[in-house]
Design an enzyme around this catalytic site. Structure first.
Site, PDB file in Angstrom:
ATOM      1  N   ASP A   8       0.863  -1.212  -0.037  1.00  0.00           N
ATOM      2  CA  ASP A   8      -0.069   0.048   0.069  1.00  0.00           C
ATOM      3  C   ASP A   8       1.029   1.384  -0.083  1.00  0.00           C
ATOM      4  O   ASP A   8       2.430   0.882  -0.162  1.00  0.00           O
ATOM      5  CB  ASP A   8      -0.615  -0.005   0.856  1.00  0.00           C
ATOM      6  CG  ASP A   8      -0.412  -0.135   2.620  1.00  0.00           C
ATOM      7  OD1 ASP A   8       1.258   0.123   2.867  1.00  0.00           O
ATOM      8  OD2 ASP A   8      -0.924   0.343   3.400  1.00  0.00           O
ATOM      9  N   CYS A  65       3.129  -3.162   3.904  1.00  0.00           N
ATOM     10  CA  CYS A  65       2.175  -1.785   4.386  1.00  0.00           C
ATOM     11  C   CYS A  65       2.812  -0.771   5.599  1.00  0.00           C
ATOM     12  O   CYS A  65       4.880  -1.535   5.255  1.00  0.00           O
ATOM     13  CB  CYS A  65       1.380  -2.294   4.710  1.00  0.00           C
ATOM     14  SG  CYS A  65       0.806  -3.703   6.609  1.00  0.00           S
ATOM     15  N   THR A  67       2.900  -1.441   8.574  1.00  0.00           N
ATOM     16  CA  THR A  67       3.452  -2.244  10.202  1.00  0.00           C
ATOM     17  C   THR A  67       3.803  -3.460   9.337  1.00  0.00           C
ATOM     18  O   THR A  67       4.272  -4.439  10.832  1.00  0.00           O
ATOM     19  CB  THR A  67       2.299  -2.029  10.791  1.00  0.00           C
ATOM     20  OG1 THR A  67       0.927  -2.858  10.479  1.00  0.00           O
ATOM     21  CG2 THR A  67       1.953  -1.432  11.677  1.00  0.00           C
ATOM     22  N   HIS A  98      10.812 -23.879   9.251  1.00  0.00           N
ATOM     23  CA  HIS A  98       9.714 -25.048  10.049  1.00  0.00           C
ATOM     24  C   HIS A  98       7.745 -25.027   8.996  1.00  0.00           C
ATOM     25  O   HIS A  98       7.020 -25.166   9.318  1.00  0.00           O
ATOM     26  CB  HIS A  98       9.925 -24.134  11.533  1.00  0.00           C
ATOM     27  CG  HIS A  98      11.190 -24.946  12.250  1.00  0.00           C
ATOM     28  ND1 HIS A  98      10.886 -24.939  13.084  1.00  0.00           N
ATOM     29  CD2 HIS A  98      11.811 -25.608  11.563  1.00  0.00           C
ATOM     30  CE1 HIS A  98      12.143 -25.419  13.895  1.00  0.00           C
ATOM     31  NE2 HIS A  98      12.816 -25.336  12.661  1.00  0.00           N
ATOM     32  N   HIS A 133       7.744 -31.131  10.363  1.00  0.00           N
ATOM     33  CA  HIS A 133       6.795 -29.590   9.907  1.00  0.00           C
ATOM     34  C   HIS A 133       6.266 -29.890   8.818  1.00  0.00           C
ATOM     35  O   HIS A 133       5.260 -29.289   9.172  1.00  0.00           O
ATOM     36  CB  HIS A 133       8.303 -28.793   9.694  1.00  0.00           C
ATOM     37  CG  HIS A 133       9.427 -28.456  10.926  1.00  0.00           C
ATOM     38  ND1 HIS A 133       9.050 -28.494  11.785  1.00  0.00           N
ATOM     39  CD2 HIS A 133      10.384 -28.798  10.193  1.00  0.00           C
ATOM     40  CE1 HIS A 133       9.946 -28.144  13.215  1.00  0.00           C
ATOM     41  NE2 HIS A 133      11.212 -28.728  12.026  1.00  0.00           N
TER      42      HIS A 133
HETATM   43  C1  RB5 Z   1      -1.778   2.720   6.423  1.00  0.00           C
HETATM   44  O1  RB5 Z   1      -1.999   3.655   6.867  1.00  0.00           O
HETATM   45  C2  RB5 Z   1      -2.051   1.417   6.983  1.00  0.00           C
HETATM   46  O2  RB5 Z   1      -2.559   1.505   8.270  1.00  0.00           O
HETATM   47  C3  RB5 Z   1      -1.304   0.476   6.132  1.00  0.00           C
HETATM   48  O3  RB5 Z   1      -0.167   0.610   6.371  1.00  0.00           O
HETATM   49  C4  RB5 Z   1      -0.849  -1.329   7.539  1.00  0.00           C
HETATM   50  O4  RB5 Z   1       0.330  -0.460   8.467  1.00  0.00           O
HETATM   51  C5  RB5 Z   1      -2.075  -1.733   8.016  1.00  0.00           C
HETATM   52  O5  RB5 Z   1      -2.106  -2.822   8.745  1.00  0.00           O
END
Ligand code: RB5
Length: 140
Positions: A8, A65, A67, A98, A133
């Site tokens: 994203d 993304c 996080t 694994h 595994h």
């Molecule tokens: C976008 O602002 C953010 O929410 C997305 O990149 C991500 O971290 C969601 O899990």
């Protein structure tokens, strides 16, 4: 190896670096976007990447993304997808050895490009150990 990659807006810069890294290593990359900084919805990209791994068009997928959490949540809802959110080298290696992870998720707001590149290198080159595994991953 054929690898599909998606992100994203939060993961755009990191994705571009990883595409260059993987191409330099000789992999065939299918980049499904996003391609601009405009705000987009990460589930759309996770779905596209997972569909290409599910149908065998690509052997592995990478999702980025902010996080990595949203991408991994979506990816693991798809049958046959084993997505691993990794922000250091140990879990990157173990997710292959694994768990036979076929999708790697990264958070571009969590780690920098140097560590991300190393994680991708390790993840791409570590083989699944099989044996006990294999039985375990066949249980889900
Ligand atoms: C976008 O602002 C953010 O929410 C997305 O990149 C991500 O971290 C969601 O899990």
């Amino acid at each position: 190896m054929k690898v599909v990659i998606g992100c994203d807006h939060g993961g755009l810069l990191l994705k571009n670096g990883i595409v260059a890294l993987l191409q330099g290593l000789g992999h065939q990359i299918e980049d499904v976007g996003t391609f601009t900084n405009d705000s987009v919805d990460y589930p759309e990209f996770a779905k596209t990447v997972c569909a290409k791994v599910q149908d065998g068009t690509c052997e592995r997928g990478i999702l980025i993304c902010g996080t990595g959490i949203g991408m991994s949540m979506v990816a693991n809802r798809f049958e046959g997808i084993r997505a691993a959110l990794c922000h250091e080298l140990f879990t990157a290696r173990m997710s292959r050895e694994h768990n036979d992870a076929n999708v790697l998720c990264l958070g571009a707001r969590v780690i920098g490009p140097g560590l991300a590149d190393e994680i991708v290198r390790v993840w791409m080159t570590t083989e699944f150990a099989g044996g006990r595994h294999l039985k375990r991953i066949e249980m889900f």
